[in-house]
Design an enzyme around this catalytic site. Structure first.
Site, PDB file in Angstrom:
ATOM      1  N   ASP A   1       0.822  -1.218   0.000  1.00 36.08           N
ATOM      2  CA  ASP A   1       0.000   0.000   0.000  1.00 36.08           C
ATOM      3  C   ASP A   1       0.855   1.267   0.000  1.00 36.08           C
ATOM      4  O   ASP A   1       2.009   1.252   0.414  1.00 36.08           O
ATOM      5  CB  ASP A   1      -0.914   0.009   1.239  1.00 36.08           C
ATOM      6  N   GLU A   2       0.230   2.331  -0.446  1.00 31.84           N
ATOM      7  CA  GLU A   2       0.755   3.696  -0.301  1.00 31.84           C
ATOM      8  C   GLU A   2       2.223   3.858  -0.709  1.00 31.84           C
ATOM      9  O   GLU A   2       3.028   4.358   0.059  1.00 31.84           O
ATOM     10  CB  GLU A   2       0.606   4.166   1.155  1.00 31.84           C
ATOM     11  N   VAL A   3       2.546   3.435  -1.914  1.00 33.91           N
ATOM     12  CA  VAL A   3       3.927   3.591  -2.366  1.00 33.91           C
ATOM     13  C   VAL A   3       4.099   4.975  -2.982  1.00 33.91           C
ATOM     14  O   VAL A   3       3.378   5.363  -3.896  1.00 33.91           O
ATOM     15  CB  VAL A   3       4.296   2.496  -3.389  1.00 33.91           C
TER      16      VAL A   3
END
Ligand SMILES: *[C@@H]1O[C@H](CO)[C@@H](O)[C@H](O)[C@H]1NC(C)=O
Length: 530
Positions: free
Chosen positions: A323-325
């Site tokens: 997630d959330e790269v």
């Protein structure tokens, strides 16, 4: 909802009988949380005496032996064992007899374990039949909640028949031990409370940016440098085994999450060359970004780490995060840009992230594990392997319902977490929001709805540690526990749930769980800790 009005003259006796049955049904329902699938009860009640009570299973089973010990103390909390020398009058004896279809007591609960059970309580005995030992554990929990005390302290149980099974097979709680370290005892106590709620998966978000408390056998430097403290704020291999075995004895799976390529700042402290060096112009800025996807050594490291994780954690699932790269550091790095050109990704960094995740998923598949990833991975890359489980965490109902539709249409199994981020708190009875979630209420075929394997309550740790974890979790997570276990139609009313949940919260207090109040009221046994 108000009680049915009874019309006086015609059939008054019959109506009175109906009213009694209605009330009995209601009271019994109050006794068990989450609500069993089917139950019948009568007003016949039997006294229970600790000295005459026993559990019985005809074979040797360590899981059941441990559970019998626990539930004896749960049912008779004030009983001192030296009372046992008193002779027992046969009239006062009561046996709960367990029978299992599959007698295996040595393995771990897994993704297809049956938790179905049948409980039949009659005079001086109860029969608990289950397919597996995990189902028997759920039945013991139900049995313990059926026992009550009158004002004189005598224990009773009413004649009851229950057939029960979970609506969803995956009912999880996420704890985050990276933002704040949670002492081992706090985790074990949470597992106890989970079993009272029939939760069956502990999703251990064990590491993240702020700290890396997992003490790896292969890479001990990472927790040495990346934990908040290398000795006191870590989980040793023996701590991890404690958690897994405590969970197993309660029929709870432990699914570890090693989230990458983002959320890995703490990993980089003890593992040089893992994270991407960020650049300012043509020189390194001294800061680091996500795992370096352009370097073969990153994948070699991940293969070794996951080989260890796969052997330490017996569960068939591993959570890989994803997630959330943040792409800005990747974009700044000349090696990463060179890799993009070589791979023909153009300037689409989502392709790079997909490439990275696909490689990691392949590593864990080769280890015979099922991968769970956050929804971001699907959002970027619709062609991930079919057996990957997607974990939905974003958005308001309209958004996550759309996502449920899209992901299940692609044939993936999904877990719903978005509506159950209960680290967020609001004044008032916010458990209602958790209770009214409908995980299968999205537009899609019946086949798609079956791909919703369950849900998860997430307790992210930015503002949570051992001081406030328990009251923030309980009984708020209990609302989700009922949504995930019980029949949808029978549990459609918040108003009917409230007194039952208040009652269950009192049960939690009696068992030493620091569960916060739902609304104004009192418990017969208030919390006794300090
Ligand atoms: C059990 O039976 C008694 C009557 O013997 C009745 O008053 C009570 O409501 C019942 N309680 C439960 C929990 O079913």
């Amino acid at each position: 909802m108000s009680a049915p009005r009874v019309k006086r003259p015609s059939g008054a006796a019959f109506c009175r009988l109906l009213l009694v049955l209605y009330q009995v049904g209601r009271h019994t329902a109050e006794g068990v949380w989450p609500l069993p699938q089917t139950r019948t009860t009568s007003a016949e009640r039997y006294p229970l005496k600790a000295s005459g009570f026993n559990f019985h299973y005809a074979r040797q089973c360590s899981v059941l032996d441990a559970a019998f010990g626990r539930y004896f103390s749960t049912i008779f909390p004030d009983y001192a064992s030296d009372n046992a020398v008193l002779p027992v009058n046969k009239e006062e004896s009561f046996s709960l007899v367990v029978k299992l279809d599959q007698e295996d007591c040595e393995s771990y609960p897994n993704a297809d374990s049956s938790e179905r059970y049948k409980l039949s309580v009659s005079a001086r005995q109860a029969a608990l039949d289950a397919e597996t030992v995990w189902g028997a554990l759920r039945g013991l929990e139900t049995f313990s909640q059926l026992v009550y005390q009158d004002d004189f302290g005598t224990f009773f149980i009413n004649k009851t028949e229950i057939e029960d099974f979970p609506r969803f097979q995956f009912r999880g709680i996420l704890l985050d031990t990276s933002r704040h370290y949670l002492p081992l005892q706090t985790i074990l106590k949470t597992l106890d409370a989970m079993s009272y709620n029939k939760f069956n998966v502990f999703h251990w978000h064990i590491v993240d940016d702020p700290s890396f408390p997992y003490q790896s056998r292969t890479f001990p430097e990472i927790s040495k440098k990346g934990a908040f403290h290398p000795m006191t704020h870590i989980y040793t291999q023996s701590d991890v085994r404690r958690v897994i075995s405590h969970a197993r004895l309660r029929g709870i799976r432990v699914v570890p999450e090693f989230d990458s390529p983002g959320h890995t700042q703490s990993w980089g402290k003890g593992q040089s060359d893992l994270l991407t060096p960020c650049y300012r112009g043509s020189t390194p800025s001294g800061t680091f970004g996500p795992v370096n996807p352009a370097s073969a050594s990153s994948y070699r490291f991940m293969a070794q780490l996951f080989k260890e994780v796969a052997s330490v954690f017996p569960d068939p699932y591993i959570h890989l995060g994803g997630d959330e790269v943040d792409f800005s550091c990747w974009k700044s790095n000349p090696d990463v840009r060179g890799f993009m050109r070589k791979m023909g990704f153009g300037s689409d960094y989502t392709k790079l992230e997909s490439y990275y995740m696909e490689t990691i998923v392949n590593i864990t598949s080769a280890l015979n594990k099922t991968s769970v990833v956050w929804q971001d991975v699907f959002d970027y890359h619709e062609h991930i392997p079919k057996d990957t489980v997607l974990h939905i965490w974003k958005g308001l109902p309209a958004e996550y319902k759309k996502e449920l539709g899209r992901i299940t249409e692609a044939g993936h199994r999904v877990l719903l977490a978005a509506p159950w981020y209960i680290n967020h708190i609001a004044y008032g009875q916010d458990w209602r929001h958790s209770y009214t979630v409908q995980p299968q209420n999205f537009s899609g075929t019946e086949e798609q709805k079956k791909l919703v394997i369950g849900g998860e309550v997430c307790m992210w740790g930015e503002y949570v540690d051992a001081t406030n974890l328990s009251p923030r979790l309980w009984p708020r997570a209990s609302a989700a526990a009922e949504r995930l276990w019980s029949d949808e139609l029978q549990t459609s009313s918040v108003e009917q749930a409230r007194p039952r949940l208040q009652n269950f919260r009192c049960t939690l207090l009696r068992r030493g769980i620091r569960a916060e109040p739902l609304v104004v009221g009192h418990c017969r046994h208030e919390y006794q800790g300090v």
